[in-house]
Design a protein around this motif. Structure first.
Motif, PDB file in Angstrom:
ATOM      1  N   ARG A 446       0.827  -1.214   0.000  1.00  0.00           N
ATOM      2  CA  ARG A 446       0.000   0.000   0.000  1.00  0.00           C
ATOM      3  C   ARG A 446       0.860   1.262   0.000  1.00  0.00           C
ATOM      4  O   ARG A 446       0.358   2.350  -0.286  1.00  0.00           O
ATOM      5  CB  ARG A 446      -0.938  -0.010   1.212  1.00  0.00           C
ATOM      6  N   TYR A 447       2.137   1.103   0.343  1.00  0.00           N
ATOM      7  CA  TYR A 447       3.059   2.240   0.343  1.00  0.00           C
ATOM      8  C   TYR A 447       4.143   2.026  -0.720  1.00  0.00           C
ATOM      9  O   TYR A 447       5.310   2.306  -0.502  1.00  0.00           O
ATOM     10  CB  TYR A 447       3.701   2.396   1.725  1.00  0.00           C
ATOM     11  N   ARG A 448       3.739   1.518  -1.880  1.00  0.00           N
ATOM     12  CA  ARG A 448       4.718   1.175  -2.916  1.00  0.00           C
ATOM     13  C   ARG A 448       5.458   2.401  -3.438  1.00  0.00           C
ATOM     14  O   ARG A 448       6.572   2.284  -3.950  1.00  0.00           O
ATOM     15  CB  ARG A 448       4.016   0.451  -4.061  1.00  0.00           C
ATOM     16  N   SER A 449       4.848   3.581  -3.309  1.00  0.00           N
ATOM     17  CA  SER A 449       5.526   4.793  -3.788  1.00  0.00           C
ATOM     18  C   SER A 449       6.777   5.118  -2.969  1.00  0.00           C
ATOM     19  O   SER A 449       7.627   5.888  -3.411  1.00  0.00           O
ATOM     20  CB  SER A 449       4.562   5.985  -3.743  1.00  0.00           C
ATOM     21  N   GLN A 450       6.889   4.533  -1.766  1.00  0.00           N
ATOM     22  CA  GLN A 450       8.057   4.780  -0.912  1.00  0.00           C
ATOM     23  C   GLN A 450       9.153   3.736  -1.105  1.00  0.00           C
ATOM     24  O   GLN A 450      10.171   3.766  -0.418  1.00  0.00           O
ATOM     25  CB  GLN A 450       7.618   4.818   0.558  1.00  0.00           C
TER      26      GLN A 450
END
Length: 529
Positions: A446-450
């Protein structure tokens, strides 16, 4: 060295040179360098350098040979070591053990290249193999592993002190994992071979506890110091051990190389045992019957399936969990800015509290209703940030603590790190994938952008392929990770190439191993294409 031993070493060395000369002709032809016959290692290195210049760099050479950058670098490094040890050779001249080891190491490197590039057909067999030699190799690897365990236990006889020492060297989470995997009161049985070897060759550990045992002047002299030579040998043995753990037969070159490694590593310890300086007896560890040997490798294979294989190299030093990279200028600016804003926040809260006290103390009791109405706003203003929550929990803002939370499936702590803005790398999920920690893995998606790791897919796919070869499945979560991070055109093209190569190998050498590898590479390609 006796005359018969010297003659045997020279024969093996000349056989290695014959293999290298044949391989060099085929390899250079693939690189568009036409030669009539192979010569000495220095000549081969010069011809490879010419091919590099003609093709535009080592990257182009690696592409022709189907090697990645690390494999190409290791190949040329071993060739340089060989040509340094053997600048020139005339038939019949004396050969040292170090020259033979350097030649055998390069022959095993040539084996790897041939497996990667199916257009190469040269033979690397140095002797006729049989089951007795395979069993002897299994005994030697077992004896070396048990010898390392014995040396560590001799240095740390108290299990409690050993556990505390391991926490200092590694971290508490890894120690808990080893205790869970290992036998009762034997934490070393839960460690992988590379981790045991790391305990032995770490700079500080080696100089403090083990260097007197490896002080033989004629052993472990291939590289500049015994510790560095021991590290190199143990890393090669790790790869040989991995082959045995997946029931893969060793080549004759691997068997002969392991035999030389065994002598180099155990002879100093054997000498120390005979002189009464250690209670570890390598010769005694080789005395094992077939059932005991089978039981050892059965446990090793079980551990290999649980851990996903011993994938990591034996490094020069143990990476301490307390070590942090120095802050960049941007990080220092952010820290200073954060402290200033914290100071401003404290002042604002103090002013608000002071004003509230003045108002409530100068008005009659009914005014408490207004204070009660204002309290939710004040509570919202004082709600702790993710970093503050971690601090109150006793967890410092550090990537090592974040990685520990991932490894133990602690979704609460991991989410606080992610909400606080900490970046992560795909390689950090390896232990969680092996342990099937779906909760924390789904959270991180869910935090793949990080996820900030550059070019993470080669390592991720290699690790996944090895896990699948050990019986693990391509789960829906692993497919989600592949689709999330490994669908860029370059990765898809490389995986298509790997799948095609695996298909060719399966057709050229149809057996269970090649067919299994073909199905693994094709399954991964089907997900990301």
């Amino acid at each position: 060295m006796t005359l018969s031993t010297s003659h045997h070493i020279r024969e093996q060395f000349e056989h290695c040179l014959a293999v290298i000369r044949q391989a060099s002709v085929e390899m250079l032809l693939l690189l568009n360098v036409h030669v009539s016959e192979g010569k000495d290692p220095r000549w081969f290195l010069e011809q490879l350098d010419s091919a590099r210049l003609a093709l535009g760099g080592w990257g182009a050479v690696a592409k022709k040979l189907n090697l990645n950058d690390a494999e190409m670098s290791d190949f040329t490094l071993q060739l340089r070591l060989l040509q340094q040890r053997v600048p020139q050779y005339e038939s019949g001249q004396d050969v040292s053990e170090n020259q033979l080891i350097a030649a055998m190491r390069f022959v095993t490197a040539l084996e790897h290249v041939r497996l990667q590039q199916t257009l190469l057909t040269y033979s690397t067999e140095l002797a006729a193999g049989n089951e007795i030699q395979q069993q002897q190799a299994q005994k030697q690897v077992r004896a070396i592993e048990l010898m390392i365990k014995g040396l560590i236990q001799q240095a740390w006889p108290d299990p409690v002190r050993l556990n505390n020492h391991l926490k200092t060297l590694f971290n508490a989470d890894r120690v808990r994992r080893w205790l869970k995997l290992g036998e009762i009161n034997d934490i070393l049985s839960g460690m992988m071979f590379s981790e045991l070897a790391q305990m032995l060759v770490d700079k500080r550990e080696f100089s403090r506890y083990y260097s007197p045992l490896f002080s033989d002047p004629i052993m472990l002299t291939l590289l500049v110091e015994p510790r560095k030579t021991l590290q190199t040998f143990l890393n090669d043995i790790r790869q040989i051990r991995n082959n045995i753990a997946v029931n893969q037969r060793l080549s004759s070159a691997q068997i002969l190389l392991l035999d030389n490694y065994y002598t180099q590593i155990t002879r100093p310890v054997q000498r120390a045992f005979e002189e009464g300086r250690t209670r570890i007896n390598p010769a005694g560890l080789m005395s094992v019957d077939a059932s005991e040997l089978h039981s050892f490798w059965e446990n090793a294979q079980k551990m290999d399936r649980i851990t996903g294989g011993d994938l990591f190299e034996v490094r020069d030093t143990i990476e301490k969990p307390t070590q942090r990279a120095p802050r960049t200028q941007e990080q220092r600016d952010q820290l200073i800015s954060g402290l200033l804003w914290a100071a401003v926040g404290v002042m604002v809260i103090a002013i608000v509290m002071g004003g509230f006290w003045l108002v409530t103390s100068g008005k009659p009791p009914p005014a408490t209703a207004n204070a009660e109405e204002a309290s939710p706003t004040q509570e919202m203003r004082e709600a702790p940030t993710s970093r503050e929550t971690l601090t109150r929990m006793g967890v410092t803002w550090d990537e090592n603590n974040f990685r520990s939370a991932i490894n133990r499936n602690d979704t609460r702590v991991a989410q606080l790190f992610l909400q606080g803005g900490m970046d992560w790398k795909l390689s950090w999920t390896e232990e969680a994938m092996a342990a099937e920690h779906d909760g924390v893995l789904e959270l991180m998606l869910r935090y793949r952008s990080q996820m900030v790791e550059e070019k993470p897919c080669r390592r991720f796919i290699n690790t996944l392929s090895h896990a699948m070869s050990n019986g693990e499945s391509l789960t829906s979560l692993r497919k989600q990770y592949l689709k999330a991070f490994c669908t860029v055109p370059a990765v898809v093209k490389r995986q298509q190439h790997d799948a095609d190569m695996a298909t060719r190998r399966a057709k050229a050498q149809p057996d269970d191993s090649t067919k299994k590898w073909q199905s693994i590479q094709t399954a991964i390609y089907d997900v990301i294409r």
